[in-house]
Design an enzyme around this catalytic site. Structure first.
Site, PDB file in Angstrom:
ATOM      1  N   TYR A  50      -2.793  -2.176  10.377  1.00  0.00           N
ATOM      2  CA  TYR A  50      -2.764  -2.218   8.906  1.00  0.00           C
ATOM      3  C   TYR A  50      -1.448  -1.639   8.390  1.00  0.00           C
ATOM      4  CZ  TYR A  50      -4.195  -1.500   4.030  1.00  0.00           C
ATOM      5  OH  TYR A  50      -4.267  -1.535   2.649  1.00  0.00           O
ATOM      6  N   SER A  94       0.867  -1.188   0.000  1.00  0.00           N
ATOM      7  CA  SER A  94       0.000   0.000   0.000  1.00  0.00           C
ATOM      8  C   SER A  94       0.899   1.231   0.000  1.00  0.00           C
ATOM      9  CB  SER A  94      -0.857  -0.015   1.272  1.00  0.00           C
ATOM     10  OG  SER A  94      -1.535   1.207   1.445  1.00  0.00           O
TER      11      SER A  94
HETATM   12  P1  NAP Z   1     -11.512  -5.739  -0.589  1.00  0.00           P
HETATM   13  O1  NAP Z   1     -12.428  -5.027  -1.507  1.00  0.00           O
HETATM   14  O2  NAP Z   1     -11.902  -5.826   0.849  1.00  0.00           O
HETATM   15  O3  NAP Z   1     -11.187  -7.188  -1.155  1.00  0.00           O
HETATM   16  C1  NAP Z   1     -10.303  -8.030  -0.450  1.00  0.00           C
HETATM   17  C2  NAP Z   1     -10.695  -9.454  -0.702  1.00  0.00           C
HETATM   18  O4  NAP Z   1      -9.891 -10.303   0.140  1.00  0.00           O
HETATM   19  C3  NAP Z   1     -12.150  -9.724  -0.327  1.00  0.00           C
HETATM   20  O5  NAP Z   1     -12.745 -10.576  -1.259  1.00  0.00           O
HETATM   21  C4  NAP Z   1     -11.992 -10.353   1.032  1.00  0.00           C
HETATM   22  O6  NAP Z   1     -13.097 -11.123   1.432  1.00  0.00           O
HETATM   23  C5  NAP Z   1     -10.763 -11.195   0.806  1.00  0.00           C
HETATM   24  N1  NAP Z   1     -10.203 -11.693   2.047  1.00  0.00           N
HETATM   25  C6  NAP Z   1     -10.151 -11.070   3.257  1.00  0.00           C
HETATM   26  N2  NAP Z   1      -9.623 -11.882   4.166  1.00  0.00           N
HETATM   27  C7  NAP Z   1      -9.328 -13.043   3.530  1.00  0.00           C
HETATM   28  C8  NAP Z   1      -8.763 -14.270   3.949  1.00  0.00           C
HETATM   29  N3  NAP Z   1      -8.405 -14.495   5.229  1.00  0.00           N
HETATM   30  N4  NAP Z   1      -8.580 -15.230   3.034  1.00  0.00           N
HETATM   31  C9  NAP Z   1      -8.951 -15.053   1.744  1.00  0.00           C
HETATM   32  N5  NAP Z   1      -9.523 -13.920   1.298  1.00  0.00           N
HETATM   33  C10 NAP Z   1      -9.703 -12.926   2.189  1.00  0.00           C
HETATM   34  O7  NAP Z   1     -10.072  -5.064  -0.640  1.00  0.00           O
HETATM   35  P2  NAP Z   1      -9.362  -4.249  -1.828  1.00  0.00           P
HETATM   36  O8  NAP Z   1      -9.576  -2.815  -1.547  1.00  0.00           O
HETATM   37  O9  NAP Z   1      -9.671  -4.818  -3.139  1.00  0.00           O
HETATM   38  O10 NAP Z   1      -7.829  -4.541  -1.435  1.00  0.00           O
HETATM   39  C11 NAP Z   1      -7.080  -5.606  -1.996  1.00  0.00           C
HETATM   40  C12 NAP Z   1      -5.647  -5.496  -1.494  1.00  0.00           C
HETATM   41  O11 NAP Z   1      -5.108  -4.228  -1.877  1.00  0.00           O
HETATM   42  C13 NAP Z   1      -5.544  -5.564   0.034  1.00  0.00           C
HETATM   43  O12 NAP Z   1      -4.384  -6.273   0.396  1.00  0.00           O
HETATM   44  C14 NAP Z   1      -5.412  -4.107   0.437  1.00  0.00           C
HETATM   45  O13 NAP Z   1      -4.746  -3.941   1.661  1.00  0.00           O
HETATM   46  C15 NAP Z   1      -4.607  -3.556  -0.732  1.00  0.00           C
HETATM   47  N6  NAP Z   1      -4.785  -2.118  -0.904  1.00  0.00           N
HETATM   48  C16 NAP Z   1      -6.017  -1.595  -1.166  1.00  0.00           C
HETATM   49  C17 NAP Z   1      -6.151  -0.215  -1.297  1.00  0.00           C
HETATM   50  C18 NAP Z   1      -7.472   0.432  -1.581  1.00  0.00           C
HETATM   51  O14 NAP Z   1      -7.537   1.663  -1.543  1.00  0.00           O
HETATM   52  N7  NAP Z   1      -8.531  -0.298  -1.896  1.00  0.00           N
HETATM   53  C19 NAP Z   1      -5.046   0.622  -1.136  1.00  0.00           C
HETATM   54  C20 NAP Z   1      -3.813   0.048  -0.857  1.00  0.00           C
HETATM   55  C21 NAP Z   1      -3.687  -1.321  -0.749  1.00  0.00           C
HETATM   56  P3  NAP Z   1     -14.055 -10.506   2.610  1.00  0.00           P
HETATM   57  O15 NAP Z   1     -14.787  -9.363   1.989  1.00  0.00           O
HETATM   58  O16 NAP Z   1     -14.898 -11.658   3.009  1.00  0.00           O
HETATM   59  O17 NAP Z   1     -13.158 -10.054   3.728  1.00  0.00           O
END
Ligand code: NAP
Length: 256
Positions: free
Chosen positions: A156, A143
């Protein structure tokens, strides 16, 4: 396009958000793609939708914080598709939005179990398959908060800093096996995670969205595809000389 022809990729947390966009874009570039998630209905429905378009996608239930589930899922992916070349460690959670002195040990551990231990388990059990394939690309979702910090969600930020350095260690460890490892550092991308995080601030959601967008010099939040295209690049041989690097896709957030 055929940028990923012949590659087999596994995407954790691939049911929605950034992971789902990565699954779609990699499959369109002719990779065979495995979705690993706990959201079975959403993951299976995404796989069905992409298969109906002629793409090679399948779903596995996998909680990345459970080592046995990770091993079984990745072995299953390699069996089903014939190999494993690309691992996208995308599953992650934001965790509780409390200051450090109010956090419990359980709250701290719940975030590290998914965001850090999950990356360890998936990498550990993908490596033997990549060694067998004679090449690999590991793409870790860190991130902007693995590079700089902010006065919120302490577990986080700690987890994303850890992922940044785990990436560099694995890049050096496995370079002799032609396995590359790189981290991606997104700014705010509009996904269910960010929506949940902004709601946790207790502010008006529309106002919080405007304020968050304004943190990015480009003036808006990103979309999942903005990150998915970076993942396609790191998965492909176009990035064959890149390992241990940080791909920052953040609308200029960290340029301040
Ligand atoms: P998201 O919309 O919450 O999607 C994350 C996915 O991971 C969801 O399907 C979630 O399922 C799943 N997940 C959570 N815990 C899990 C586990 N124990 N085993 C398997 N799957 C699991 O998140 P996103 O925003 O797309 O983010 C994806 C990645 O990018 C993350 O690592 C996040 O930290 C990183 N990131 C995101 C942003 C942002 O602005 N969106 C910025 C920087 C970094 P559930 O919904 O059931 O939990």
């Amino acid at each position: 396009m055929k940028r990923l022809e012949g590659k087999v990729a596994a995407v954790t947390g691939g049911s929605h958000g950034i992971g789902a966009a990565a699954v779609r874009r990699m499959a369109e570039e002719e990779a065979s793609v495995a979705i690993l998630d706990c959201l079975d209905d959403e993951g299976e429905s995404l796989a069905r939708n992409l298969v109906s378009k002629g793409l090679d996608v399948a779903y596995w239930h996998c909680d990345v914080s459970r080592e046995q589930q990770v091993k079984e899922a990745l072995d299953g992916v390699a069996d089903h598709f014939g190999s494993l070349n690309v691992l996208v460690n995308n599953a992650g959670i934001a965790g509780p939005n409390k200051p450090t002195h109010e956090l419990t040990e359980e709250e701290w551990d719940s975030v590290q179990n998914v965001n850090v231990k999950g990356v360890f388990f998936c990498t550990k059990h993908a490596i033997p398959h990549m060694k067998k394939a004679g090449e690999g690309s590991i793409i870790n979702l860190s991130s902007i908060y693995g590079l700089i910090s902010a006065p919120d969600v302490p577990p986080y930020h700690a987890s994303k800093g850890a992922v940044r350095l785990m990436t560099k260690t694995d890049a050096m460890l496995y370079a002799p096996d032609r396995i590359r490892a790189n981290s991606i550092h997104p700014g705010f991308i509009w996904t269910p995670m960010v929506e949940g995080h902004l709601k946790s601030t207790g502010e008006d959601l529309e106002e919080a969205k405007r304020a968050t967008a304004a943190l990015h010099p480009l003036g808006h939040m990103g979309e999942p595809d903005d990150i998915a295209w970076g993942i396609v690049y790191l998965a492909s041989d176009e990035s064959r000389f890149m390992t241990g690097s940080e791909l920052v896709i953040d609308g200029g957030y960290t340029a301040h």
